[in-house]
Design an enzyme around this catalytic site. Structure first.
Site, PDB file in Angstrom:
ATOM      1  N   GLU A  15      49.016  52.529  47.256  1.00 10.48           N
ATOM      2  CA  GLU A  15      48.318  53.745  47.676  1.00 10.48           C
ATOM      3  C   GLU A  15      48.749  54.174  49.079  1.00 10.48           C
ATOM      4  O   GLU A  15      48.994  55.357  49.332  1.00 10.48           O
ATOM      5  CB  GLU A  15      46.794  53.509  47.687  1.00 10.48           C
ATOM      6  CG  GLU A  15      46.222  53.088  46.367  1.00 10.48           C
ATOM      7  CD  GLU A  15      46.084  51.581  46.195  1.00 10.48           C
ATOM      8  OE1 GLU A  15      45.098  51.149  45.581  1.00 10.48           O
ATOM      9  OE2 GLU A  15      46.966  50.826  46.667  1.00 10.48           O
ATOM     10  N   HIS A  52      50.402  48.563  50.580  1.00  9.88           N
ATOM     11  CA  HIS A  52      49.864  48.710  49.233  1.00  9.88           C
ATOM     12  C   HIS A  52      50.418  50.001  48.631  1.00  9.88           C
ATOM     13  O   HIS A  52      50.792  50.929  49.360  1.00  9.88           O
ATOM     14  CB  HIS A  52      48.342  48.782  49.265  1.00  9.88           C
ATOM     15  CG  HIS A  52      47.676  47.489  49.623  1.00  9.88           C
ATOM     16  ND1 HIS A  52      46.346  47.255  49.370  1.00  9.88           N
ATOM     17  CD2 HIS A  52      48.159  46.363  50.206  1.00  9.88           C
ATOM     18  CE1 HIS A  52      46.029  46.042  49.780  1.00  9.88           C
ATOM     19  NE2 HIS A  52      47.114  45.488  50.306  1.00  9.88           N
ATOM     20  N   CYS A  61      42.529  50.697  51.371  1.00 14.26           N
ATOM     21  CA  CYS A  61      43.111  51.866  50.709  1.00 14.26           C
ATOM     22  C   CYS A  61      42.062  52.961  50.506  1.00 14.26           C
ATOM     23  O   CYS A  61      42.360  54.152  50.632  1.00 14.26           O
ATOM     24  CB  CYS A  61      43.750  51.466  49.387  1.00 14.26           C
ATOM     25  SG  CYS A  61      45.233  50.457  49.611  1.00 14.26           S
ATOM     26  N   CYS A  84      41.463  48.853  47.124  1.00 14.18           N
ATOM     27  CA  CYS A  84      40.741  47.931  47.995  1.00 14.18           C
ATOM     28  C   CYS A  84      40.048  48.737  49.098  1.00 14.18           C
ATOM     29  O   CYS A  84      40.277  49.947  49.245  1.00 14.18           O
ATOM     30  CB  CYS A  84      41.721  46.917  48.590  1.00 14.18           C
ATOM     31  SG  CYS A  84      42.823  47.611  49.846  1.00 14.18           S
TER      32      CYS A  84
END
Length: 139
Positions: A45, A43, A76, A73
């Site tokens: 992040e 992801h 993260c 999410c």
């Protein structure tokens, strides 16, 4: 937003993230790369956190701020907490998969060791539009 657009151009969910220092200098920027890298943890992040940790030689990033186009999410959010990031600024809320103000609200749990300051709704309309447009073309 540029990182999110580049992610969309690669066929990734259009999420982009930037980590900045206390002086406002950009230390890392990236977009989602889960498909490109065949890595469900890639992801935006996570990618930026990994890059800054590697460049600083530390697993902790106190005093640094994360800007991301979509509410992080739960995965993260835990990485953000573990990295001790000072502040999180995000664009669109994510009612389906969010982990900060939606869903499990990771930073609200007593098991969460570090709770960053959180500011949502940054460029929310633009972030949300980019996501809606992306998914409309795939349905």
């Amino acid at each position: 937003m540029d990182q999110a657009r580049m992610a969309a151009d690669r066929g990734e969910t259009p999420v982009g993230a930037v980590i900045v220092g206390a002086d406002g200098k950009v230390l890392a920027k990236n977009g989602n790369r889960t498909r490109e890298l065949s890595d469900p943890t890639a992801h935006a992040e996570i990618m930026t956190i990994r890059e800054v940790c590697a460049s600083l030689g530390s697993e902790r990033l106190p005093g640094l701020d994360l800007y991301v186009t979509l509410e992080p999410c739960p995965m993260c959010a835990m990485a953000i907490s573990s990295a001790r990031i000072r502040r999180v600024y995000y664009g669109a809320s994510d009612p389906k998969s969010g982990g900060i103000e939606q869903g499990p609200r990771i930073f609200s749990h007593k098991q969460c060791h570090h709770k960053p300051e959180v500011y949502g709704g940054i460029n929310e309309a633009e972030s949300g539009e980019l996501l809606r447009d992306f998914f409309e073309t795939r349905r």
